[in-house]
Scaffold this motif. Sequence first.
Motif, PDB file in Angstrom:
ATOM      1  N   GLU A  58      -4.300   5.864   4.619  1.00 27.97           N
ATOM      2  CA  GLU A  58      -4.297   7.296   4.305  1.00 27.97           C
ATOM      3  C   GLU A  58      -5.140   7.554   3.048  1.00 27.97           C
ATOM      4  O   GLU A  58      -5.921   8.504   2.985  1.00 27.97           O
ATOM      5  N   ARG A  62      -8.392   9.890   3.140  1.00 25.60           N
ATOM      6  CA  ARG A  62      -8.486  11.080   2.303  1.00 25.60           C
ATOM      7  C   ARG A  62      -9.672  10.974   1.346  1.00 25.60           C
ATOM      8  O   ARG A  62     -10.380  11.948   1.107  1.00 25.60           O
ATOM      9  N   THR A  63      -9.881   9.775   0.818  1.00 22.03           N
ATOM     10  CA  THR A  63     -11.015   9.593  -0.100  1.00 22.03           C
ATOM     11  C   THR A  63     -12.322   9.820   0.656  1.00 22.03           C
ATOM     12  O   THR A  63     -13.213  10.535   0.190  1.00 22.03           O
ATOM     13  N   GLY A  65     -12.739  11.385   3.561  1.00 25.05           N
ATOM     14  CA  GLY A  65     -12.883  12.649   4.284  1.00 25.05           C
ATOM     15  C   GLY A  65     -12.629  13.893   3.480  1.00 25.05           C
ATOM     16  O   GLY A  65     -13.140  14.961   3.807  1.00 25.05           O
ATOM     17  N   GLU A  66     -11.816  13.796   2.417  1.00 24.50           N
ATOM     18  CA  GLU A  66     -11.380  15.032   1.772  1.00 24.50           C
ATOM     19  C   GLU A  66     -11.756  15.161   0.301  1.00 24.50           C
ATOM     20  O   GLU A  66     -11.636  16.244  -0.267  1.00 24.50           O
ATOM     21  N   THR A  69     -13.983  18.062  -0.820  1.00 29.16           N
ATOM     22  CA  THR A  69     -13.456  19.441  -0.852  1.00 29.16           C
ATOM     23  C   THR A  69     -12.692  19.709  -2.149  1.00 29.16           C
ATOM     24  O   THR A  69     -12.471  20.849  -2.510  1.00 29.16           O
ATOM     25  N   HIS A  70     -12.276  18.652  -2.838  1.00 26.00           N
ATOM     26  CA  HIS A  70     -11.606  18.817  -4.141  1.00 26.00           C
ATOM     27  C   HIS A  70     -12.629  18.808  -5.283  1.00 26.00           C
ATOM     28  O   HIS A  70     -12.261  18.789  -6.448  1.00 26.00           O
ATOM     29  N   ARG A 196      -7.718   5.577  11.236  1.00 28.06           N
ATOM     30  CA  ARG A 196      -8.186   5.988   9.905  1.00 28.06           C
ATOM     31  C   ARG A 196      -9.207   5.009   9.344  1.00 28.06           C
ATOM     32  O   ARG A 196     -10.126   5.384   8.626  1.00 28.06           O
ATOM     33  N   GLN A 229      -7.639  13.933  14.539  1.00 30.78           N
ATOM     34  CA  GLN A 229      -8.062  12.768  13.736  1.00 30.78           C
ATOM     35  C   GLN A 229      -8.833  11.756  14.581  1.00 30.78           C
ATOM     36  O   GLN A 229      -9.156  10.666  14.123  1.00 30.78           O
ATOM     37  N   ASP A 391      -3.499  20.726   0.486  1.00 32.12           N
ATOM     38  CA  ASP A 391      -4.372  20.654   1.654  1.00 32.12           C
ATOM     39  C   ASP A 391      -3.647  20.011   2.835  1.00 32.12           C
ATOM     40  O   ASP A 391      -4.224  19.224   3.590  1.00 32.12           O
ATOM     41  N   ALA A 392      -2.375  20.305   2.963  1.00 32.56           N
ATOM     42  CA  ALA A 392      -1.570  19.677   4.029  1.00 32.56           C
ATOM     43  C   ALA A 392      -0.774  20.762   4.741  1.00 32.56           C
ATOM     44  O   ALA A 392       0.446  20.847   4.628  1.00 32.56           O
TER      45      ALA A 392
END
Length: 468
Positions: A58, A62-63, A65-66, A69-70, A196, A229, A391-392
């Motif tokens: 995870e 998140r690193t 893919g996300e 956006t942060h 993932r 996903q 973001d969840a």
Amino acid sequence: MDTYDLIVLGGGPGGYVAAIRASQLGLKTALVEKRDTLGGTCLNVGCIPSKALLDSSEFWARTAGEAATHGISVSGLKLDLATMHQRKDGIVRKLTGGVSMLMKANKVDVHTGTGWVIDAETVEVRSAGKGKNVTLKCRNLLLATGSVPVELPFLPFDGKVVVDSTGALAFEKVPDHLVVVGGGVIGLELGSVWARLGSKVTVVEVLPEIMAGWDGQIAKTMRRELGKQGIEFMLKTRVTGVAVNRGKAVLTAQDSAEKELEIAGDRVLVAVGRRPYLEEGNLETLALEMKDRRISVNGRYATSLDGVWAIGDIIHGPMLAHKAEDEGMAAAECIAGRAGHVNYGAIPNVIYTWPEAASVGPTEEQLKEQGVPYRAGTFPFAANGRALAMDATAGFVKILAHAESDAVLAAHMVGPWVSDLIGEVVTTMEYGGSAEDIARSTHAHPTLSEVVKEAALGVDGRMIHAKN
Ligand code: NAI
């Protein structure tokens, strides 16, 4: 020869908890375990290593893919699977070592070896050449031998290409294409890990929907979210065989119209359920009464033979670590002559994917079938401030309460950290509480727990932050 008040056979979450509780209650207790480490399937090759990999994968996803956006830009991201496995193994070592220390602290004698039952009062510990066999005597024998993965005769495990959950926790490289047979909890959790980390993952499920036994709305939402996903689902598809050639597998299957299909992959995880593990300890000599291939027990965990007790995956009920733990405590209390009890109507069930799924109590479909009058309150994470900040926002909480008494009957959830949110509903149910009780309790703002409160308000059509 030692005579114990209690010998526990099996050092998993059921067995070791029972041993601690029995010792606390003054019983001279021994625990017999064939693995070198305690903790059973859960700590060694189940709940704990799978959660370690779920958290690592995870973090990676998140690193990768996300982060952008942060406003965080990451370059040179590289996966080091060997380190990921080492971290997982370290967590397992720490926890299993911790259980050994607990045994010492609680004065439980641990005997390593296979417990061979001679009769209800005699167990021989066979150490398979690692030491001398010893014979132990007891006044009570508690069976807690757990379960093992179901192996399909037409899909035998080979430990390399066709594997069970233990094998899928230890792939040395990320499979290009992982085919998962069975859309249940193990298939979804381990399928998520490898998806993932970059595998193409195909889940093949014989039923029309994944997550058999779960609330239909939850299963459908989970399939949609996991689909986003990249996990592919083949429903109503029955796997019938496998051919393995040069490290690759070709599965044969039939769709609902009985059309023959072939599904190729480089790894196959077979996760079609678990079965009670009863074959190794000469347990048949006790000739215990059985039901549906599990040992029959009464409300006090006593089997049909005086002085022999059983808990966990080898008796009725869901095969869950926390269920076994609570049975372990209750059985120890009964053995010590006290009252012990497990409320089977309030056992939570969790799938640790992202989003997570959690439930307690009957599904909406079951309430309808049973003709129980109920009201439902459903609140989405998308309308919760904390979920937005995280973001969840996928998923929701649904609370089902009795239409007349307002007693909470069940809760079904998909979303962030619902594994923890379910606890509030379990406690409410244990206290015979109502949806109104949850709705009137102050929930900290901003937290995910406000979704539970809003769903409880929704039972009475008075949600504040969403349309009723
Ligand atoms: P499961 O019972 O959850 O799911 C097995 C699935 O395989 C079912 O949906 C079934 O319809 C399907 N299936 C059976 N034969 C098939 C075939 N030939 N072709 C295609 N699909 C087929 O079993 P699973 O996932 O192996 O888990 C075993 C047990 O382990 C669970 O019952 C659970 O109690 C426990 N567990 C719990 C966890 C948790 O609480 N988070 C995590 C892992 C395991």
